[in-house]
Design a protein around this motif. Structure first.
Motif, PDB file in Angstrom:
ATOM      1  N   UNK A 248       0.833  -1.211   0.000  1.00 48.49           N
ATOM      2  CA  UNK A 248       0.000   0.000   0.000  1.00 48.49           C
ATOM      3  C   UNK A 248       0.864   1.257   0.000  1.00 48.49           C
ATOM      4  N   UNK A 249       0.640   2.135  -0.943  1.00 51.41           N
ATOM      5  CA  UNK A 249       1.365   3.400  -1.066  1.00 51.41           C
ATOM      6  C   UNK A 249       0.355   4.534  -1.191  1.00 51.41           C
ATOM      7  N   UNK A 250       0.855   5.757  -1.107  1.00 45.55           N
ATOM      8  CA  UNK A 250      -0.015   6.900  -1.393  1.00 45.55           C
ATOM      9  C   UNK A 250       0.577   7.659  -2.567  1.00 45.55           C
ATOM     10  N   UNK A 251      -0.250   7.948  -3.553  1.00 38.26           N
ATOM     11  CA  UNK A 251       0.213   8.770  -4.677  1.00 38.26           C
ATOM     12  C   UNK A 251       0.227  10.221  -4.203  1.00 38.26           C
ATOM     13  N   UNK A 252       1.390  10.857  -4.294  1.00 33.84           N
ATOM     14  CA  UNK A 252       1.529  12.230  -3.806  1.00 33.84           C
ATOM     15  C   UNK A 252       1.505  13.236  -4.950  1.00 33.84           C
ATOM     16  N   UNK A 253       1.976  12.831  -6.114  1.00 31.20           N
ATOM     17  CA  UNK A 253       1.980  13.726  -7.280  1.00 31.20           C
ATOM     18  C   UNK A 253       1.616  12.951  -8.519  1.00 31.20           C
ATOM     19  N   UNK A 254       0.876  13.517  -9.426  1.00 27.98           N
ATOM     20  CA  UNK A 254       0.201  14.814  -9.331  1.00 27.98           C
ATOM     21  C   UNK A 254      -0.951  14.775  -8.327  1.00 27.98           C
ATOM     22  N   UNK A 255      -1.293  15.936  -7.808  1.00 31.42           N
ATOM     23  CA  UNK A 255      -2.338  16.037  -6.775  1.00 31.42           C
ATOM     24  C   UNK A 255      -3.660  15.411  -7.223  1.00 31.42           C
ATOM     25  N   UNK A 256      -3.923  15.514  -8.528  1.00 35.27           N
ATOM     26  CA  UNK A 256      -5.201  15.003  -9.060  1.00 35.27           C
ATOM     27  C   UNK A 256      -5.329  13.491  -8.889  1.00 35.27           C
ATOM     28  N   UNK A 257      -4.195  12.820  -8.741  1.00 37.15           N
ATOM     29  CA  UNK A 257      -4.241  11.358  -8.627  1.00 37.15           C
ATOM     30  C   UNK A 257      -4.036  10.880  -7.193  1.00 37.15           C
ATOM     31  N   UNK A 258      -4.070  11.833  -6.255  1.00 38.37           N
ATOM     32  CA  UNK A 258      -3.939  11.492  -4.834  1.00 38.37           C
ATOM     33  C   UNK A 258      -4.888  10.342  -4.465  1.00 38.37           C
TER      34      UNK A 258
END
Ligand SMILES: [Zn+2]
Length: 336
Positions: A248-258
């Motif tokens: 499990x990760x968090x998408x940080x960039x781009x903001x739209x894909x957070x």
């Protein structure tokens, strides 16, 4: 470790996680600390008295190389699950075969003029040396099967005169047929199967804090009713994910894909497929991630760089005391 022991260990881990979660969520209240957990799929509560109704489940499915590391209730385990799981296997087996990968094997139907609309059931195998082996299933209607096997044509390949020995004469038999691509409905079921795997990994790694997210009810209904178009936009992102992103990760960039990015491997006889699925986070607008995937990645230039934070995957420990709220806190911190 025996299945029995493993089930007990998992039950204790997730029960502790739940009681810690409740206590931390409402620190001023006295919460009864009964032992139990929620089935992540139907969100029914299972206490000690209903322990027998929980089952150890493989996630990803056993047939795709998964391990038995999650508890769900028997009802959820028996319902839609196996159907969508088998669609993933079929879809990947087809990719194996289309990619001419050694040991590929696909159960399919073959069609030509002799078979009519129904075709004949067959297994198409590619051996380790790249040779095709086709087995026509004995379960076919005998008349259809025989008609298919007799529908070959002779082909004359050499200038030698026709003699009784076909091979030396250059006369060969050629059987023409095709197999159809799976229809859209089955592809849809397969993709919902991927969503289910990702969602269950989220629960496995982050515990109850994951499944209480604002948009999780939507994800659960989509998993429960795979044939409905509840989430109609793409929820996967193709990328060359490195090993450290498995989990499990968090998408940080781009903001739209957070979003939560859940990365896992599915193993067939021929290959390993690494999949990345997005699950919306805790904020009201996070559900927009699916619209944004379509706009930015499917209709965009395609060379967008996605940056992720893998803290949850590398450092987070659900078994640790007072860790149950950490996914939410970490989400807030990293995405503000
Ligand atoms: Zn359930």
């Amino acid at each position: 470790m025996s299945k029995k022991i493993k089930k007990r260990i998992l039950f204790d881990i997730y029960s502790n996680n739940l009681s810690d979660f409740k206590t931390n969520l409402k620190p001023n209240k006295i919460i009864p600390t009964e032992i139990g957990l929620y089935c992540p799929l139907c969100t029914q509560y299972y206490g000690e008295d209903k322990y027998e109704q929980l089952t150890l489940e493989h996630n990803p499915p056993n047939s795709l190389g998964g391990k038995d590391n999650i508890l769900t209730c028997k009802q959820c385990n028996n319902s839609s699950g196996s159907k969508i799981d088998s669609e993933i296997l079929l879809a990947l087996n087809e990719l194996d075969l289309m990619g001419f990968k050694p040991n590929a094997s696909l159960k399919t139907r073959l069609y030509n003029q002799s078979t009519g609309e129904n075709g004949v059931n067959a297994t198409v195998n590619l051996d380790s040396e790249g040779k095709f082996i086709i087995n026509i299933s004995p379960a076919n209607n005998p008349a259809v099967k025989d008609a298919f096997l007799n529908s070959f044509e002779y082909e004359y390949n050499s200038g030698l005169p026709l003699i009784s020995n076909f091979e030396s004469a250059g006369l060969s038999q050629k059987l023409n047929f095709e197999f159809k691509k799976p229809n859209k409905r089955n592809e849809r079921l397969a993709s919902i199967g991927l969503l289910k795997i990702a969602y269950l990994i989220g629960f496995e790694k982050l515990g109850h804090a994951f499944v209480v997210g604002k948009h999780m009810e939507l994800i659960r209904s989509q998993i429960k009713y795979p044939e409905k178009e509840i989430i109609s936009k793409p929820f996967w992102i193709h990328n060359n994910y490195t090993d450290d992103l498995l989990g499990v990760n968090i998408i940080t960039k781009p903001k739209e894909l957070k979003s939560f990015l859940i990365v896992f491997d599915l193993q067939t006889k021929s290959d390993v497929y690494r999949i990345g699925i997005c699950i919306p986070g805790y904020d009201e607008n996070d559900i927009n991630v699916y619209n944004n995937i379509e706009t930015l990645l499917c209709q965009g230039e395609g060379d967008l760089k996605v940056e992720t934070n893998s803290y949850l995957n590398t450092e987070f420990d659900i078994k640790g005391e007072n860790n149950s709220l950490l996914p939410i806190k970490f989400w807030e911190e990293i995405t503000k």
